[in-house]
Design an enzyme around this catalytic site. Structure first.
Site, mmCIF file in Angstrom:
data_model
loop_
_atom_site.group_PDB
_atom_site.id
_atom_site.type_symbol
_atom_site.label_atom_id
_atom_site.label_comp_id
_atom_site.label_asym_id
_atom_site.label_seq_id
_atom_site.Cartn_x
_atom_site.Cartn_y
_atom_site.Cartn_z
ATOM 1 N N ARG A 141 17.135 73.012 52.715
ATOM 2 C CA ARG A 141 18.265 72.355 53.399
ATOM 3 C C ARG A 141 17.751 71.038 54.004
ATOM 4 O O ARG A 141 16.655 71.002 54.573
ATOM 5 C CB ARG A 141 18.848 73.242 54.514
ATOM 6 C CG ARG A 141 19.514 74.505 53.993
ATOM 7 C CD ARG A 141 20.312 75.200 55.087
ATOM 8 N NE ARG A 141 21.585 74.546 55.345
ATOM 9 C CZ ARG A 141 22.388 74.880 56.361
ATOM 10 N NH1 ARG A 141 22.031 75.809 57.221
ATOM 11 N NH2 ARG A 141 23.556 74.268 56.520
ATOM 12 N N GLN A 197 31.188 79.838 61.297
ATOM 13 C CA GLN A 197 30.099 80.277 62.185
ATOM 14 C C GLN A 197 30.620 80.570 63.598
ATOM 15 O O GLN A 197 30.077 81.429 64.295
ATOM 16 C CB GLN A 197 29.003 79.202 62.265
ATOM 17 C CG GLN A 197 28.152 79.069 61.019
ATOM 18 C CD GLN A 197 28.699 78.037 60.059
ATOM 19 O OE1 GLN A 197 29.899 77.796 60.013
ATOM 20 N NE2 GLN A 197 27.829 77.426 59.276
ATOM 21 N N ASP A 250 21.351 69.516 65.004
ATOM 22 C CA ASP A 250 20.422 69.741 63.886
ATOM 23 C C ASP A 250 19.370 68.648 63.809
ATOM 24 O O ASP A 250 18.291 68.846 63.258
ATOM 25 C CB ASP A 250 21.197 69.831 62.572
ATOM 26 C CG ASP A 250 21.953 71.138 62.520
ATOM 27 O OD1 ASP A 250 23.066 71.191 63.092
ATOM 28 O OD2 ASP A 250 21.416 72.120 61.974
ATOM 29 N N ARG A 296 20.344 80.788 59.626
ATOM 30 C CA ARG A 296 20.878 79.426 59.787
ATOM 31 C C ARG A 296 20.806 79.056 61.267
ATOM 32 O O ARG A 296 20.506 79.886 62.122
ATOM 33 C CB ARG A 296 22.290 79.264 59.196
ATOM 34 C CG ARG A 296 23.234 80.400 59.310
ATOM 35 C CD ARG A 296 23.717 80.720 60.671
ATOM 36 N NE ARG A 296 24.210 79.558 61.391
ATOM 37 C CZ ARG A 296 24.266 79.451 62.685
ATOM 38 N NH1 ARG A 296 23.846 80.454 63.456
ATOM 39 N NH2 ARG A 296 24.727 78.382 63.277
ATOM 40 N N GLY A 297 21.100 77.752 61.516
ATOM 41 C CA GLY A 297 20.877 77.213 62.854
ATOM 42 C C GLY A 297 19.506 76.555 62.841
ATOM 43 O O GLY A 297 18.529 77.148 62.357
ATOM 44 N N ALA A 298 19.449 75.327 63.363
ATOM 45 C CA ALA A 298 18.248 74.504 63.172
ATOM 46 C C ALA A 298 16.943 75.200 63.587
ATOM 47 O O ALA A 298 16.002 75.288 62.787
ATOM 48 C CB ALA A 298 18.435 73.172 63.905
ATOM 49 N N ASN A 325 25.307 67.440 64.063
ATOM 50 C CA ASN A 325 25.598 68.872 64.274
ATOM 51 C C ASN A 325 26.675 69.256 63.268
ATOM 52 O O ASN A 325 27.160 68.418 62.489
ATOM 53 C CB ASN A 325 26.034 69.122 65.723
ATOM 54 C CG ASN A 325 26.067 70.604 66.065
ATOM 55 O OD1 ASN A 325 25.112 71.341 65.767
ATOM 56 N ND2 ASN A 325 27.151 71.072 66.648
ATOM 57 N N LYS A 326 27.054 70.513 63.289
ATOM 58 C CA LYS A 326 28.025 71.045 62.323
ATOM 59 C C LYS A 326 29.254 70.150 62.202
ATOM 60 O O LYS A 326 29.763 69.640 63.203
ATOM 61 C CB LYS A 326 28.416 72.459 62.776
ATOM 62 C CG LYS A 326 29.450 73.174 61.952
ATOM 63 C CD LYS A 326 29.098 73.255 60.481
ATOM 64 C CE LYS A 326 27.738 73.869 60.217
ATOM 65 N NZ LYS A 326 27.280 73.623 58.819
HETATM 66 O O1 MRU Z 1 25.010 75.192 58.757
HETATM 67 P P1 MRU Z 1 24.457 75.853 59.968
HETATM 68 O O2 MRU Z 1 25.164 77.103 60.348
HETATM 69 O O3 MRU Z 1 22.948 76.040 59.876
HETATM 70 O O4 MRU Z 1 24.711 74.798 61.134
HETATM 71 C C1 MRU Z 1 24.250 75.092 62.416
HETATM 72 C C2 MRU Z 1 24.626 74.111 63.448
HETATM 73 O O5 MRU Z 1 25.223 73.096 63.192
HETATM 74 C C3 MRU Z 1 24.135 74.393 64.842
HETATM 75 O O6 MRU Z 1 25.038 73.927 65.795
HETATM 76 C C4 MRU Z 1 22.783 73.679 65.039
HETATM 77 O O7 MRU Z 1 21.891 74.040 64.028
HETATM 78 C C5 MRU Z 1 22.181 73.988 66.349
HETATM 79 S S1 MRU Z 1 21.549 75.635 66.426
HETATM 80 C C6 MRU Z 1 20.811 75.879 67.923
#
Ligand code: MRU
Length: 358
Positions: free
Chosen positions: A99, A206, A247, A56-58, A257-258
């Site tokens: 996703r 997270q 994201d 996970r994470g963009a 973002n999250k």
């Molecule tokens: O649902 P996730 O854990 O994939 O969400 C991740 C985030 O919101 C991060 O802050 C974002 O992807 C940036 S990662 C460098």
């Protein structure tokens, strides 16, 4: 230089050859209890790994998708490059359903599609080699972009600063090193004393599971807070700036973002604290004029009602669980990408950063 974990990579089955091979990635659902690597060449397992947040994470999602394309076609019996390129399209279409919010997923799949289309006249074996090299390049370029974000972002950090962050935008969310956490690592390499407050990040934690773990491993002074404590620590004067990842960043600078990032930005504005978004240009989506157009993923109710391994809400209760929110550009002090620190008006600055990339 800061020692980093390689979150995701492609590993050839035999030494000296990239194909056949498999994806090797940290299973982030097992952290912080166990550091376990998931290794697979199975397309469906890679799709599931993205869907269930094992990766996970963009940026990391984008890399996983690019490697997923290779995994999905490496054993193809296609007799022509054109037939193989058509398979790449199908595999990419499937991975794109995993996703919806992080644009890096679609960006990486587009890169792979481009390689396939450009190589449709090649022999299938040669096109497969090009695809695996393209996926590895996406990984390597992401690592380089994160280092550059660290260099630019560290200019915003003075020794003695405390940074508040939300979710995990560290090495675990990228090839390595991270986006929002990169300036913290770089500043430390420069000898600056930096502390971090990490929001725990409900519902999937997270911040608690990943950011607190990752920073702890790197020897960074990190304090974990519940999400609802962020405004209070700002009011107490403990926070010098906020650094978060993204994201997807729309053409006007609105940044997804999250979930919870927007409330952190509002609190930062109320307390006069700079709010920085850090992301590579692969996270910019200039096709969307504003954040209202960013598709926001909704997650399963169970992630909220069974958050801690047991039921924490009554049977049948209605749940609304968007995984992301959009922070309007007006609340963002600067966007830091691998090209530098972008200031308002973001529209022109984002376009210039992307033009320089091409
Ligand atoms: O649902 P996730 O854990 O994939 O969400 C991740 C985030 O919101 C991060 O802050 C974002 O992807 C940036 S990662 C460098």
């Amino acid at each position: 230089m800061q020692k980093t974990l390689r979150t995701i990579e492609w590993v050839g089955a035999r030494s000296g050859a990239l194909l056949p091979g498999r994806v090797r990635m940290i299973d982030q659902t097992r952290l912080p209890e166990k550091l376990v690597w998931l290794q697979t060449a199975d397309l469906q397992k890679i799709w599931t790994a993205i869907k269930t947040l094992q990766v996970r994470g963009a940026p990391a999602i984008g890399i996983a998708a690019a490697m997923g394309v290779v995994a999905g076609v490496q054993t193809s019996k296609a007799r022509t490059g054109a037939a193989l390129a058509a398979e790449v399209e199908r595999v990419a279409d499937h991975l794109a359903t995993s996703r919806p919010t992080a644009v890096n997923l679609f960006w990486a799949l587009d890169q792979m599609r481009r390689v396939a289309r450009a190589g449709h006249a090649l022999a299938p074996a040669e096109l497969k080699q090009r695809l695996v090299r393209a996926a590895m390049q996406i990984r390597d370029e992401d690592a380089a972009m994160c280092r550059a974000i660290g260099q630019h972002g560290a200019k915003l950090l003075k020794t003695g600063f405390t940074v508040l962050t939300h979710c995990n935008a560290g090495g675990l969310a990228t090839a390595e090193f991270g986006t929002a956490l990169a300036p913290i690592y770089t500043a430390r390499e420069q000898g600056k004393d930096i502390r971090v407050f990490a929001d725990e990040t409900r519902p999937l934690l997270q911040g608690a599971r990943l950011t607190a773990w990752e920073l702890g491993q790197a020897g960074v002074d990190v304090t974990l807070i519940c999400d609802n404590t962020a405004a209070q620590v700002m009011k107490e004067g403990r926070i010098d700036c906020v650094m978060v990842g993204a994201d997807r960043i729309a053409a006007n600078g609105d940044s997804a973002n999250k979930i919870g990032t927007y409330s952190v930005a509002l609190a930062a504005r109320a307390h006069g604290i700079p709010f920085y978004v850090l992301a590579p240009t692969s996270t910019f989506d200039l096709t969307l004029s504003s954040g209202e157009k960013i598709p926001i993923e909704e997650r399963a109710a169970e992630e909220v009602t069974h958050g801690f391994g047991r039921r924490t809400a009554p049977h049948g209760v209605k749940v609304y669980s968007p995984a992301f929110d959009v922070t309007p550009a007006r609340l963002i002090t600067a966007i830091v990408c691998e090209r530098g620190i972008l200031r308002r008006p973001f529209g022109a600055a984002l376009r210039r950063a992307c033009a320089r990339k091409a």
